[in-house]
Design a protein around this motif. Sequence first.
Motif, mmCIF file in Angstrom:
data_model
loop_
_atom_site.group_PDB
_atom_site.id
_atom_site.type_symbol
_atom_site.label_atom_id
_atom_site.label_comp_id
_atom_site.label_asym_id
_atom_site.label_seq_id
_atom_site.Cartn_x
_atom_site.Cartn_y
_atom_site.Cartn_z
ATOM 1 N N LEU A 137 1.005 -1.100 -0.063
ATOM 2 C CA LEU A 137 0.044 -0.106 -0.003
ATOM 3 C C LEU A 137 0.807 1.433 -0.025
ATOM 4 O O LEU A 137 1.777 1.408 0.816
ATOM 5 C CB LEU A 137 -1.088 -0.024 1.330
ATOM 6 N N THR A 138 0.583 2.286 -0.687
ATOM 7 C CA THR A 138 1.183 3.574 -0.775
ATOM 8 C C THR A 138 0.185 4.518 -0.239
ATOM 9 O O THR A 138 -0.927 4.429 -1.013
ATOM 10 C CB THR A 138 1.599 4.091 -2.203
ATOM 11 N N MET A 139 0.246 5.149 0.851
ATOM 12 C CA MET A 139 -0.684 5.808 1.576
ATOM 13 C C MET A 139 -0.386 7.275 1.828
ATOM 14 O O MET A 139 0.649 7.620 2.030
ATOM 15 C CB MET A 139 -0.928 5.064 2.818
ATOM 16 N N THR A 140 -1.611 8.159 1.560
ATOM 17 C CA THR A 140 -1.279 9.497 2.282
ATOM 18 C C THR A 140 -2.789 10.088 2.641
ATOM 19 O O THR A 140 -3.688 9.129 2.489
ATOM 20 C CB THR A 140 -0.964 10.303 0.862
ATOM 21 N N SER A 141 -2.729 11.179 3.368
ATOM 22 C CA SER A 141 -4.091 11.626 3.772
ATOM 23 C C SER A 141 -4.455 13.037 3.168
ATOM 24 O O SER A 141 -3.486 13.669 2.688
ATOM 25 C CB SER A 141 -3.772 11.568 5.211
ATOM 26 N N ASP B 144 -6.425 14.899 4.875
ATOM 27 C CA ASP B 144 -6.594 16.051 5.903
ATOM 28 C C ASP B 144 -5.552 15.918 7.004
ATOM 29 O O ASP B 144 -4.533 16.564 7.127
ATOM 30 C CB ASP B 144 -7.958 16.139 6.131
ATOM 31 N N VAL B 145 -5.986 15.003 7.922
ATOM 32 C CA VAL B 145 -5.212 14.605 9.281
ATOM 33 C C VAL B 145 -4.655 13.473 9.294
ATOM 34 O O VAL B 145 -4.501 12.792 8.193
ATOM 35 C CB VAL B 145 -6.097 14.966 10.516
ATOM 36 N N ILE B 146 -3.909 13.226 10.315
ATOM 37 C CA ILE B 146 -3.173 12.087 10.382
ATOM 38 C C ILE B 146 -4.109 10.805 10.761
ATOM 39 O O ILE B 146 -4.930 10.997 11.724
ATOM 40 C CB ILE B 146 -2.040 12.038 11.404
ATOM 41 N N HIS B 147 -4.275 9.625 9.871
ATOM 42 C CA HIS B 147 -5.147 8.608 10.336
ATOM 43 C C HIS B 147 -3.905 7.270 10.465
ATOM 44 O O HIS B 147 -2.752 7.742 10.387
ATOM 45 C CB HIS B 147 -5.831 8.384 8.934
ATOM 46 N N SER B 148 -4.398 6.218 10.672
ATOM 47 C CA SER B 148 -3.439 4.981 10.812
ATOM 48 C C SER B 148 -4.296 3.973 10.158
ATOM 49 O O SER B 148 -5.476 3.661 10.691
ATOM 50 C CB SER B 148 -3.080 4.761 12.277
ATOM 51 N N PHE B 149 -3.682 3.098 9.377
ATOM 52 C CA PHE B 149 -4.297 1.928 8.636
ATOM 53 C C PHE B 149 -3.901 0.823 9.391
ATOM 54 O O PHE B 149 -2.970 0.360 9.435
ATOM 55 C CB PHE B 149 -3.623 2.000 7.187
ATOM 56 N N PHE B 150 -4.669 0.059 9.747
ATOM 57 C CA PHE B 150 -4.627 -0.902 11.013
ATOM 58 C C PHE B 150 -5.397 -2.070 10.710
ATOM 59 O O PHE B 150 -6.823 -2.100 10.641
ATOM 60 C CB PHE B 150 -4.892 -0.359 12.567
ATOM 61 N N VAL B 151 -4.903 -3.154 10.235
ATOM 62 C CA VAL B 151 -5.482 -4.558 10.129
ATOM 63 C C VAL B 151 -5.091 -5.503 11.064
ATOM 64 O O VAL B 151 -3.915 -6.137 10.898
ATOM 65 C CB VAL B 151 -5.447 -4.941 8.801
ATOM 66 N N ALA C 88 -5.708 -8.540 11.884
ATOM 67 C CA ALA C 88 -5.511 -9.814 11.597
ATOM 68 C C ALA C 88 -4.030 -10.201 10.522
ATOM 69 O O ALA C 88 -3.421 -10.956 10.686
ATOM 70 C CB ALA C 88 -6.487 -10.382 10.654
ATOM 71 N N PHE C 89 -3.558 -9.016 10.158
ATOM 72 C CA PHE C 89 -2.317 -9.113 9.681
ATOM 73 C C PHE C 89 -1.051 -8.653 10.249
ATOM 74 O O PHE C 89 0.111 -8.445 9.925
ATOM 75 C CB PHE C 89 -2.458 -8.093 8.218
ATOM 76 N N ARG C 90 -1.617 -7.961 11.460
ATOM 77 C CA ARG C 90 -0.411 -7.141 12.359
ATOM 78 C C ARG C 90 0.231 -6.129 11.694
ATOM 79 O O ARG C 90 1.511 -5.937 11.797
ATOM 80 C CB ARG C 90 0.512 -8.255 12.830
ATOM 81 N N VAL C 91 -0.519 -5.287 10.879
ATOM 82 C CA VAL C 91 0.240 -4.348 10.141
ATOM 83 C C VAL C 91 -0.321 -3.038 10.777
ATOM 84 O O VAL C 91 -1.863 -2.980 10.850
ATOM 85 C CB VAL C 91 0.217 -4.465 8.871
ATOM 86 N N LYS C 92 0.240 -1.961 10.888
ATOM 87 C CA LYS C 92 -0.360 -0.684 11.226
ATOM 88 C C LYS C 92 0.757 0.519 10.852
ATOM 89 O O LYS C 92 1.740 0.371 11.107
ATOM 90 C CB LYS C 92 -0.401 -0.530 12.834
ATOM 91 N N GLN C 93 0.350 1.444 10.072
ATOM 92 C CA GLN C 93 1.252 2.370 9.631
ATOM 93 C C GLN C 93 0.346 3.795 9.744
ATOM 94 O O GLN C 93 -1.041 3.790 8.965
ATOM 95 C CB GLN C 93 1.434 2.243 8.331
ATOM 96 N N ASP C 94 0.925 4.757 10.368
ATOM 97 C CA ASP C 94 0.548 6.246 10.055
ATOM 98 C C ASP C 94 0.294 6.714 8.930
ATOM 99 O O ASP C 94 0.999 6.261 7.929
ATOM 100 C CB ASP C 94 1.089 7.107 11.013
ATOM 101 N N VAL C 95 -0.780 7.246 8.318
ATOM 102 C CA VAL C 95 -1.382 7.698 7.214
ATOM 103 C C VAL C 95 -1.207 9.343 7.454
ATOM 104 O O VAL C 95 -1.900 9.794 7.985
ATOM 105 C CB VAL C 95 -2.428 7.411 6.473
ATOM 106 N N VAL C 96 -0.285 10.051 6.696
ATOM 107 C CA VAL C 96 0.139 11.285 6.986
ATOM 108 C C VAL C 96 -0.298 12.355 5.946
ATOM 109 O O VAL C 96 0.308 12.105 4.851
ATOM 110 C CB VAL C 96 1.534 11.561 7.321
ATOM 111 N N PRO C 97 -0.681 13.646 6.037
ATOM 112 C CA PRO C 97 -1.021 14.549 4.861
ATOM 113 C C PRO C 97 0.376 15.121 4.544
ATOM 114 O O PRO C 97 1.214 15.214 5.519
ATOM 115 C CB PRO C 97 -1.764 15.428 5.552
ATOM 116 N N GLY C 98 0.361 15.234 3.331
ATOM 117 C CA GLY C 98 1.755 15.873 2.707
ATOM 118 C C GLY C 98 2.958 14.722 2.401
ATOM 119 O O GLY C 98 4.031 15.258 1.871
#
Length: 325
Positions: free
Chosen positions: A134-138, A140-147, A149-159
């Motif tokens: 996944l290539t992720m961006t936001s 507006d504000v900071i979100h975080s993509f968390f699954v 069951a996959f044990r993955v969590k990564q902040d999604v940051v504007p800019g």
Amino acid sequence: MNQFHLFPPDASTAAQQIDRIFFSLTALTFLVCAIVFLPIIFFSVKYRRNSKADRSNPRFESLLVESGWVVVPLLIFIGLFGWGTIVYFHLERPPRDALQVQVVAKQWMWKLQHAEGKQEINELHVPVGRNIALTMTSQDVIHSFFVPAFRVKQDVVPGKYTGEWFKPTRTGEYHLFCSQYCGTDHSRMIGRVVVMEPAEYERWLKTGESTQSITLAGERLFRERGCSGCHSVNSKFHAPLLEGFYGKSAPLETGELVAVNERYVRDSILLPGKEIAKGYQNIMPSYAGQLSEEEIMQLIAYLKSIGNQNPEEAGATPPSRPAEK
Ligand code: CUA
């Protein structure tokens, strides 16, 4: 869904790797606890008040015992640290054969697009047994993509772009959460990841309205938004040619070398004056506010497709255009 689970299901290769570390650490912690607390209990019973235990306290010294209880736990825990580091580095480097998915977060939803062009909201369909990046961006504000069951969590940051990858190991539906507090409806910024058999996934990709691939969409934007007017051989403006450009390192006016990656292309579109390519002038207008995050990602995908296909051996091979499906 309404049963209580102590642990989320393990549905990715990372889940197994991380669980192994987690359970080893937990077991080790219990072991150390036992080594400390069982003697405490034993001694407090043996030497309780009025007990007839021998309290003569003879001197006992042993270098072996003393160094043993310092060195052995040290080695064990450093080993655990090393193990964690290896897994961490593995999880931080997306494999090169991964299927690419673009993710744009906003208050309060997830917008996802597959390389083939198919778009989804709050749902991600993926084939089992394949690496997914996944290539992720936001927006507006900071979100975080968390699954979980996959044990993955990564902040999604504007800019900026952040990435995350996983390889699902079993089919099914799994929770997708936003795990950074992002405003009123944060708790409702949820979705699901559907892991399918590869054949089923191929069928799913073709359902709905027909879409053009991200690369083609980017190529169209490149023409329609006027990029090709300057970045082409017969332009009357002096602008860098972009064939074979992505994936190299490019010299700047300041004498620095910069890696031509997602970050650099994005900044060049939105803040063209920030890093001027060597030998060129600061004449490009900014496209800030004129392109959506999705469109910028499409342009990057296009530049990637006409870019240097062997970033490791930068400049060694002429760029080639990958076949479009
Ligand atoms: Cu988005 Cu919390």
